[in-house]
Design a protein around this motif. Structure first.
Motif, PDB file in Angstrom:
ATOM      1  N   GLN A 193      47.837  41.032  30.595  1.00 15.67           N
ATOM      2  CA  GLN A 193      47.054  40.549  31.722  1.00 15.67           C
ATOM      3  C   GLN A 193      47.692  39.337  32.392  1.00 15.67           C
ATOM      4  OE1 GLN A 193      42.928  39.574  30.949  1.00 15.67           O
ATOM      5  NE2 GLN A 193      42.423  40.111  33.045  1.00 15.67           N
ATOM      6  N   GLN A 194      48.421  38.532  31.625  1.00 14.72           N
ATOM      7  CA  GLN A 194      49.065  37.343  32.171  1.00 14.72           C
ATOM      8  C   GLN A 194      50.579  37.451  31.966  1.00 14.72           C
ATOM      9  OE1 GLN A 194      46.917  33.669  30.899  1.00 14.72           O
ATOM     10  NE2 GLN A 194      45.747  35.155  29.705  1.00 14.72           N
ATOM     11  N   TYR A 203      48.361  36.596  37.166  1.00 16.10           N
ATOM     12  CA  TYR A 203      47.150  36.995  36.456  1.00 16.10           C
ATOM     13  C   TYR A 203      46.655  38.313  37.046  1.00 16.10           C
ATOM     14  CZ  TYR A 203      42.594  36.874  34.260  1.00 16.10           C
ATOM     15  OH  TYR A 203      41.484  37.199  33.516  1.00 16.10           O
ATOM     16  N   TYR A 250      46.872  41.032  41.719  1.00 12.52           N
ATOM     17  CA  TYR A 250      47.339  39.895  40.935  1.00 12.52           C
ATOM     18  C   TYR A 250      47.151  38.602  41.712  1.00 12.52           C
ATOM     19  CZ  TYR A 250      49.696  43.705  38.560  1.00 12.52           C
ATOM     20  OH  TYR A 250      49.959  44.879  37.904  1.00 12.52           O
TER      21      TYR A 250
END
Length: 184
Positions: free
Chosen positions: A50-51, A107, A120
């Protein structure tokens, strides 16, 4: 996560009037990605973190006697990523040698439907310069925020759409940037 590097060399020759020309253009760069946080299912069996922290560096130089006016042009996100310096306009720095770098935090909002294959939020820091021998070295730096939309239809990816807003503390100016296609 991953690592990518590239290098290129080109040789040119000719003349400008009675002046013989002979030069070599050298360029190289590297980028890497580090995944953080939870793993997301992106559909079609693909998974990603996710990151992400993404880091890029690029450099180039002309050696010898290139044609008059042959220079690298650094600035704007509309250029190739090696020449990118968000928060500055096109050609903010020009010279026979350049160095650029960028770091981003991305992110993933975990949006995945029939049109959006990823949305994102991005925070970034850029730094770079271009100069020629005998010139004062001036380095530009900026930071900003952006968003990237990965779109597609039926699992077929289309070019990413990227919006960045960069601010340069050294000049007090800011710039909005738009890009189609991959970044880094």
């Amino acid at each position: 996560q991953g690592f990518r590097a590239n290098a290129s060399a080109a040789y040119g020759f000719g003349s400008s009037g009675a002046t013989p020309l002979s030069w070599t253009k050298l360029e190289g760069g590297a980028s890497t990605y580090f995944g953080l946080g939870q793993t997301l299912d992106k559909g079609f069996g693909a998974q990603q973190r996710q990151q992400v922290i993404a880091v890029r560096v690029g450099a180039g130089t002309y050696i010898g006697t290139p044609p008059p006016g042959t220079r690298f042009s650094i600035g704007s996100a509309n250029a190739a990523s090696a020449y990118e310096l968000r928060g500055y306009g096109v050609g903010a720095f020009k010279g026979s040698t350049y160095l650029t770098s960028s770091a981003e935090y991305r992110y993933d909002l975990n949006v995945n439907n029939s049109v959006f294959q990823g949305v994102y939020l991005i925070g970034f820091v850029d730094a770079g310069t271009a100069f020629s021998a005998g010139e004062d070295l001036k380095v530009g730096y900026s930071f900003g925020l952006g968003t990237q939309l990965n779109i597609g239809l039926g699992g077929v990816g289309l070019p990413s759409i990227r919006f960045d807003y960069g601010f340069s503390p050294s000049t007090g100016s800011s710039q909005f940037h738009f890009r189609l296609g991959p970044v880094f």
